[in-house]
Design a protein around this motif. Sequence first.
Motif, mmCIF file in Angstrom:
data_model
loop_
_atom_site.group_PDB
_atom_site.id
_atom_site.type_symbol
_atom_site.label_atom_id
_atom_site.label_comp_id
_atom_site.label_asym_id
_atom_site.label_seq_id
_atom_site.Cartn_x
_atom_site.Cartn_y
_atom_site.Cartn_z
ATOM 1 N N VAL A 1 0.845 -1.197 0.000
ATOM 2 C CA VAL A 1 0.000 0.000 0.000
ATOM 3 C C VAL A 1 0.880 1.247 0.000
ATOM 4 N N ILE A 2 0.621 2.119 -0.975
ATOM 5 C CA ILE A 2 1.231 3.452 -0.961
ATOM 6 C C ILE A 2 0.426 4.299 0.023
ATOM 7 N N PRO A 3 1.075 4.884 1.031
ATOM 8 C CA PRO A 3 0.306 5.631 2.037
ATOM 9 C C PRO A 3 -0.337 6.875 1.439
ATOM 10 N N GLY A 4 -1.439 7.277 2.041
ATOM 11 C CA GLY A 4 -2.120 8.472 1.572
ATOM 12 C C GLY A 4 -1.586 9.744 2.192
ATOM 13 N N ALA A 5 -0.928 9.622 3.341
ATOM 14 C CA ALA A 5 -0.419 10.811 4.026
ATOM 15 C C ALA A 5 0.738 10.409 4.929
ATOM 16 N N CYS A 6 1.517 11.379 5.276
ATOM 17 C CA CYS A 6 2.638 11.163 6.198
ATOM 18 C C CYS A 6 2.734 12.365 7.123
ATOM 19 N N GLU A 7 3.141 12.123 8.364
ATOM 20 C CA GLU A 7 3.336 13.218 9.316
ATOM 21 C C GLU A 7 4.803 13.302 9.728
ATOM 22 N N ILE A 8 5.313 14.521 9.722
ATOM 23 C CA ILE A 8 6.674 14.813 10.179
ATOM 24 C C ILE A 8 6.554 15.705 11.404
ATOM 25 N N ARG A 9 7.119 15.273 12.519
ATOM 26 C CA ARG A 9 7.071 16.065 13.749
ATOM 27 C C ARG A 9 8.465 16.569 14.072
ATOM 28 N N PHE A 10 8.531 17.802 14.568
ATOM 29 C CA PHE A 10 9.833 18.413 14.846
ATOM 30 C C PHE A 10 9.725 19.370 16.017
ATOM 31 N N ASN A 11 10.891 19.699 16.577
ATOM 32 C CA ASN A 11 10.983 20.712 17.633
ATOM 33 C C ASN A 11 12.171 21.611 17.338
ATOM 34 N N VAL A 12 11.979 22.903 17.562
ATOM 35 C CA VAL A 12 13.042 23.890 17.380
ATOM 36 C C VAL A 12 13.322 24.571 18.712
ATOM 37 N N ARG A 13 14.596 24.672 19.066
ATOM 38 C CA ARG A 13 15.021 25.517 20.185
ATOM 39 C C ARG A 13 15.730 26.710 19.570
ATOM 40 N N PHE A 14 15.180 27.909 19.782
ATOM 41 C CA PHE A 14 15.635 29.066 19.005
ATOM 42 C C PHE A 14 16.014 30.238 19.895
#
Length: 403
Positions: free
Chosen positions: A263-276
Amino acid sequence: MSTPSAETEDRLDVCDPVAVARALIACPSVTPEEGGALDLLERVLDRLGFSVTRLTFSEPGTAEVDNLVASLGTGAPHLLFAGHTDVVPPGDSRTWRHPPFSGEIDDGFLYGRGAVDMKGGVAAFVAAIARLKAADRLPVGTITLVITGDEEGPGINGTQKALAWCADKGFAFDGALVGEPTCVARLGDMAKIGRRGSLSGTIRVQGRQGHAAYPHRALNPMAAVAPIARTLAEDPLDEGTSDFQPSNLELVSIDTDNSAFNVIPGACEIRFNVRFNTIWSSDTLKAELLRRIEDATPDGISTQVEWERPSEPFVTESGALADAMSEAISQVVGARPELSTSGGTSDARYVRAYCPVVEFGLVGDTMHQIDERVPLADLEGLTEIYGRFTSLVLAGGGGAAGT
């Protein structure tokens, strides 16, 4: 050591930071549970003459959190001590050298969850004020403690709301001390005069689901993941400032919620955090990250970003408050600390909206770890530092806490 009884508390030597810390550690206050820690602290502070108010805050979808505000004295200058009695879960107690809520003393160390972060710091401040009061050496002014049970949790129903309550009641703080662990290798080597901001986000990369054998009928969102991840993780945000290290963005999760190979996925999630750092605000940083995401997204793929609660960077400029902390540390350990903005966020991000703030506490090498522990000598040293700092700030008048 079991949760302290009222009879035990009556015999508690409030001038002894080890005794107070042991009593607090014995309270299983794993966030958001109060666990008896604020009840104990309320009774101890009442004995010292503080006026104590308990505040419970809540929001839909979050746990109710108990907090404490206690004040001693009148008028200016007004010093705030901010801290927390909630702790992170201890994990498997069988892996601890001593039970995590026993408050055992072994070979010159006090063991227990919260010994460093930060029941030890709360105990040291209480003992410092108790000693000043017992010796009739409290300068004129006001001392207020704001102690939350939500620092290790979401941070929604704790310090931020307690400080707003204080403002509504007319509290006007001249300066603040946050008692989080700040030292690196030895007591007194580092105090914090600022913190980087924090911004988290979830990118939803939208494609079209399909059969892996018929890719022309699908639109694989994974085609966008690599370029987006690369531009976020590899392209520097800045080179830092004289007060702050460079901002850094860390990818923390990439997930399609897809367990099938065909199955080719319909969506993907990328999670990130920035310390700025202070080169950015949360708004300008969001705009820059959205630009990078858009530039890296292939045609036909759509993206949407959901931002989590941001906190802004800040720095307390060199002035009387930082000078008082440096001087108090020097008087006790014989050397002035490094004034740093390193590390993560703390409740100082809320305090800075009301007054200048410095952070100073124990060595943090065992916080959140199995066998969290603090040297007994460090609890004594921290108590001495807090007492001298309080005396310097209050004796200096309103200007002593300015920037």
